[in-house]
Enzyme design. Structure first.
Site, PDB file in Angstrom:
ATOM      1  N   GLU A  39     -16.254  17.865   5.820  1.00 34.89           N
ATOM      2  CA  GLU A  39     -15.300  18.498   4.893  1.00 34.89           C
ATOM      3  C   GLU A  39     -15.855  18.475   3.464  1.00 34.89           C
ATOM      4  O   GLU A  39     -15.680  19.418   2.701  1.00 34.89           O
ATOM      5  CB  GLU A  39     -13.947  17.787   4.955  1.00 34.89           C
ATOM      6  CG  GLU A  39     -13.149  18.117   6.209  1.00 34.89           C
ATOM      7  CD  GLU A  39     -11.650  17.921   6.016  1.00 34.89           C
ATOM      8  OE1 GLU A  39     -11.260  16.923   5.395  1.00 34.89           O
ATOM      9  OE2 GLU A  39     -10.872  18.782   6.488  1.00 34.89           O
TER      10      GLU A  39
ATOM     11  N   LYS B  95      -4.489  24.467   7.455  1.00 29.41           N
ATOM     12  CA  LYS B  95      -4.761  23.191   6.781  1.00 29.41           C
ATOM     13  C   LYS B  95      -3.882  23.049   5.531  1.00 29.41           C
ATOM     14  O   LYS B  95      -3.323  21.998   5.258  1.00 29.41           O
ATOM     15  CB  LYS B  95      -6.248  23.167   6.407  1.00 29.41           C
ATOM     16  CG  LYS B  95      -6.717  21.917   5.758  1.00 29.41           C
ATOM     17  CD  LYS B  95      -7.214  20.933   6.764  1.00 29.41           C
ATOM     18  CE  LYS B  95      -7.726  19.679   6.092  1.00 29.41           C
ATOM     19  NZ  LYS B  95      -8.053  18.661   7.044  1.00 29.41           N
TER      20      LYS B  95
ATOM     21  N   GLY C 103       0.826  -1.210   0.000  1.00 22.56           N
ATOM     22  CA  GLY C 103       0.000   0.000   0.000  1.00 22.56           C
ATOM     23  C   GLY C 103       0.855   1.252   0.000  1.00 22.56           C
ATOM     24  O   GLY C 103       1.705   1.426   0.884  1.00 22.56           O
TER      25      GLY C 103
HETATM   26  C1  LIG Z   1     -11.836  13.089   3.005  1.00 22.07           C
HETATM   27  C2  LIG Z   1     -10.850  12.734   4.084  1.00 22.07           C
HETATM   28  C3  LIG Z   1     -10.197  13.743   4.772  1.00 22.07           C
HETATM   29  C4  LIG Z   1      -9.268  13.435   5.763  1.00 22.07           C
HETATM   30  N1  LIG Z   1      -8.621  14.461   6.404  1.00 22.07           N
HETATM   31  C5  LIG Z   1      -7.654  14.179   7.301  1.00 22.07           C
HETATM   32  C6  LIG Z   1      -6.914  15.236   7.908  1.00 22.07           C
HETATM   33  O1  LIG Z   1      -7.188  16.414   7.695  1.00 22.07           O
HETATM   34  N2  LIG Z   1      -5.902  14.912   8.760  1.00 22.07           N
HETATM   35  C7  LIG Z   1      -5.561  13.615   9.014  1.00 22.07           C
HETATM   36  O2  LIG Z   1      -4.595  13.379   9.766  1.00 22.07           O
HETATM   37  N3  LIG Z   1      -6.266  12.590   8.487  1.00 22.07           N
HETATM   38  C8  LIG Z   1      -7.288  12.832   7.620  1.00 22.07           C
HETATM   39  N4  LIG Z   1      -7.995  11.807   7.046  1.00 22.07           N
HETATM   40  C9  LIG Z   1      -7.658  10.410   7.405  1.00 22.07           C
HETATM   41  C10 LIG Z   1      -6.446   9.932   6.590  1.00 22.07           C
HETATM   42  O3  LIG Z   1      -6.623  10.207   5.228  1.00 22.07           O
HETATM   43  C11 LIG Z   1      -6.193   8.448   6.783  1.00 22.07           C
HETATM   44  O4  LIG Z   1      -6.129   8.172   8.159  1.00 22.07           O
HETATM   45  C12 LIG Z   1      -4.858   8.063   6.100  1.00 22.07           C
HETATM   46  O5  LIG Z   1      -5.007   8.180   4.690  1.00 22.07           O
HETATM   47  C13 LIG Z   1      -4.429   6.642   6.461  1.00 22.07           C
HETATM   48  O6  LIG Z   1      -3.253   6.345   5.772  1.00 22.07           O
HETATM   49  P1  LIG Z   1      -2.952   4.863   5.272  1.00 22.07           P
HETATM   50  O7  LIG Z   1      -1.563   4.875   4.766  1.00 22.07           O
HETATM   51  O8  LIG Z   1      -3.330   3.887   6.321  1.00 22.07           O
HETATM   52  O9  LIG Z   1      -3.992   4.604   4.078  1.00 22.07           O
HETATM   53  P2  LIG Z   1      -4.209   5.376   2.642  1.00 22.07           P
HETATM   54  O10 LIG Z   1      -3.505   6.671   2.705  1.00 22.07           O
HETATM   55  O11 LIG Z   1      -5.649   5.356   2.438  1.00 22.07           O
HETATM   56  O12 LIG Z   1      -3.437   4.419   1.649  1.00 22.07           O
HETATM   57  C14 LIG Z   1      -3.784   3.085   1.362  1.00 22.07           C
HETATM   58  C15 LIG Z   1      -3.100   2.671   0.059  1.00 22.07           C
HETATM   59  O13 LIG Z   1      -3.277   1.272  -0.130  1.00 22.07           O
HETATM   60  C16 LIG Z   1      -3.627   1.014  -1.481  1.00 22.07           C
HETATM   61  N5  LIG Z   1      -4.394  -0.229  -1.528  1.00 22.07           N
HETATM   62  C17 LIG Z   1      -5.581  -0.481  -0.935  1.00 22.07           C
HETATM   63  N6  LIG Z   1      -5.961  -1.751  -1.154  1.00 22.07           N
HETATM   64  C18 LIG Z   1      -4.990  -2.314  -1.899  1.00 22.07           C
HETATM   65  C19 LIG Z   1      -4.779  -3.628  -2.415  1.00 22.07           C
HETATM   66  N7  LIG Z   1      -5.650  -4.616  -2.214  1.00 22.07           N
HETATM   67  N8  LIG Z   1      -3.658  -3.874  -3.132  1.00 22.07           N
HETATM   68  C20 LIG Z   1      -2.745  -2.874  -3.340  1.00 22.07           C
HETATM   69  N9  LIG Z   1      -2.876  -1.643  -2.869  1.00 22.07           N
HETATM   70  C21 LIG Z   1      -3.985  -1.349  -2.144  1.00 22.07           C
HETATM   71  C22 LIG Z   1      -4.458   2.236  -1.883  1.00 22.07           C
HETATM   72  O14 LIG Z   1      -4.511   2.391  -3.296  1.00 22.07           O
HETATM   73  C23 LIG Z   1      -3.684   3.356  -1.182  1.00 22.07           C
HETATM   74  O15 LIG Z   1      -2.637   3.810  -2.004  1.00 22.07           O
HETATM   75  C24 LIG Z   1      -8.964  12.078   6.069  1.00 22.07           C
HETATM   76  C25 LIG Z   1      -9.624  11.051   5.375  1.00 22.07           C
HETATM   77  C26 LIG Z   1     -10.559  11.375   4.390  1.00 22.07           C
HETATM   78  C27 LIG Z   1     -11.247  10.256   3.630  1.00 22.07           C
END
Ligand SMILES: Cc1cc2nc3c(=O)[nH]c(=O)nc-3n(C[C@H](O)[C@H](O)[C@H](O)COP(=O)(O)OP(=O)(O)OC[C@H]3O[C@@H](n4cnc5c(N)ncnc54)[C@H](O)[C@@H]3O)c2cc1C
Length: 403
Positions: free
Chosen positions: A171, A377, A11
């Site tokens: 948001e 932000k 990911g």
């Molecule tokens: C609209 C919105 C606004 C937000 N605003 C904030 C904010 O202001 N501040 C803050 O701290 N947090 C915010 N968040 C929360 C934050 O975005 C998440 O907590 C963060 O993205 C988590 O990071 P991650 O690396 O776990 O997952 P992600 O960043 O979601 O990354 C997951 C990755 O895994 C990949 N993936 C998924 N499934 C598969 C698979 N089966 N095979 C291969 N690749 C795969 C995806 O394509 C993606 O690239 C917000 C969330 C949303 C939806």
């Protein structure tokens, strides 16, 4: 023969990208092979998805080609979809191949949770990934473009219903109150005909903020035309809209978006991890219990705040901090050193309410409102770009434009 350990990162989101970047710095090519697996050849900023869905930013500003920030000569990058982790064989099963690992980092993000609300999976759009958000944006624009071409068009086709008044939902509504007037102007539609309606079952929107901040956010959105329905339960979602409350009233809309819940990636369950609310309850060092070589980060991890006996909220801020601890601990495992415990350092949370409005707290609880919150932000967003790709990426994709 290849004897150096292979570290596989699953990911390329906040946690995966920062882990990979930091591993590249922390370990020499002789010490470890690094492999990054992601569904797409791009990384998208999940925290900007509400803007992509509303169409308030150029969609390409929210995504970055992985090879532009990760050196493919140092990291083997595989574009494929993870299907399952076979823990017994230390293998990752991908859609098109298989991959063995010595150390595994699972950072596959979240999936939408509709809590079994009837019809939600079938009829609502989700703010889930880059593709799902591009679809929302196109769908909304189509509803407006169609309106004056369809003599029988019902005004409700212009309405946008947003289920869930948490961070993402609010948001998104903040972007819509700016986008909808633009669309009305573009397609010669009276602004009064297009409604933006947010429906939240809890007594109040934005449960993670204090009353002052919530009041500010609610008022700001209402003054710009959003309808905020709090304490209203969604019983069912149909192709016409939400059926709500004790009287089963139908609220009709041409666009229905559910933002009311998320859970960890379903790959975790398919791979046989023990889960709490769809996430892996990790040890203090961010490893999956019973699996000394598997780290689980970001929205896939249930990380307990032992001081307050509850989990830390899933945020990009936390995901990036997980990456730092994870890399330190992989280094420690490779060099037979003791592992460190994860501690979260809360830098505050700011919610945007459109391009020029916002509210939230920074550092030790200092509250920000309005333009200063919106600016903060953007600073946070740009800081991430700088950490990921330095000044070049910041100039290319940054939100604060010096010229
Ligand atoms: C609209 C919105 C606004 C937000 N605003 C904030 C904010 O202001 N501040 C803050 O701290 N947090 C915010 N968040 C929360 C934050 O975005 C998440 O907590 C963060 O993205 C988590 O990071 P991650 O690396 O776990 O997952 P992600 O960043 O979601 O990354 C997951 C990755 O895994 C990949 N993936 C998924 N499934 C598969 C698979 N089966 N095979 C291969 N690749 C795969 C995806 O394509 C993606 O690239 C917000 C969330 C949303 C939806």
């Amino acid at each position: 023969m290849n004897t150096k350990p292979r570290i596989v990162v699953l990911g390329a989101g906040y946690a995966g990208m920062m882990t990979t970047k930091k591993l590249m710095k922390a370990l020499s090519p002789e010490e470890a092979e690094i492999v990054l697996v992601n569904k797409h050849n791009y990384h998208y900023q999940t925290t900007w998805l509400h803007e992509v869905a509303a169409g308030t930013i150029n969609q390409n500003q929210a995504r970055i080609m992985i090879r532009d920030v990760i050196n493919p000569n140092r990291v083997r990058i595989i574009y494929d979809t993870v299907v399952k982790v076979d823990k017994e064989e230390s293998q990752v099963i991908l859609e098109h191949s298989e991959l063995s690992y010595d150390y595994l980092v699972i950072s596959l993000g979240y999936e939408t949770n509709t809590f079994g609300i009837k019809g939600m999976d079938e009829h609502a759009f989700f703010i889930e990934d880059f593709d799902s958000c591009r679809l929302i944006r196109e769908h909304i624009e189509y509803q407006f473009a169609k309106f004056n071409n369809d003599l029988e068009a019902d005004e409700s086709s212009l309405s946008i219903l947003v289920g869930g008044g948490g961070f993402t939902g609010i948001e998104f509504v903040g972007e819509l109150v700016e986008k909808v007037p633009e669309l009305c102007k573009k397609y010669d539609i009276d602004r009064g005909k297009a409604k933006i309606i947010n429906v939240e079952a809890a007594p109040s929107i934005l449960p993670t903020f204090d009353n002052d901040l919530v009041s500010y956010g609610r008022k700001s959105l209402q003054e710009r035309g959003a309808h905020i329905l709090e304490g209203v339960r969604i019983n069912e979602c149909t192709n016409e809209g939400f059926i709500v409350g004790d009287d089963n009233e139908l609220i009709k809309a041409g666009t229905i978006v559910w933002t009311g819940g998320v859970t960890g990636n379903s790959i975790l369950g398919k791979s046989g991890f023990e889960l709490t609310k769809g996430k892996v309850t990790v040890n203090g060092d961010l490893r999956a219990p019973g699996h000394d070589n598997i780290f689980v980060l970001g929205d896939c991890a249930w990380v307990m705040n032992k001081y307050e006996n509850r989990p830390y909220p899933p945020t990009a801020q936390a995901a990036m901090q997980h990456a730092t601890t994870c890399v330190t601990n992989i280094q420690a495992l490779i060099h037979n050193l003791p592992l460190e415990e994860f501690t979260f350092s809360d830098k505050g949370t700011v919610a945007s309410l459109g391009v020029t409005d916002g509210m939230g707290t920074i550092l030790i609880g200092k509250k920000l409102y309005g333009k200063s919150a919106a600016a903060m932000k953007k600073v946070v967003d740009d800081r991430y770009l700088f950490l990921l790709g330095g000044p070049l990426l910041l100039m290319k994709k940054g939100k604060i434009r010096p010229f």
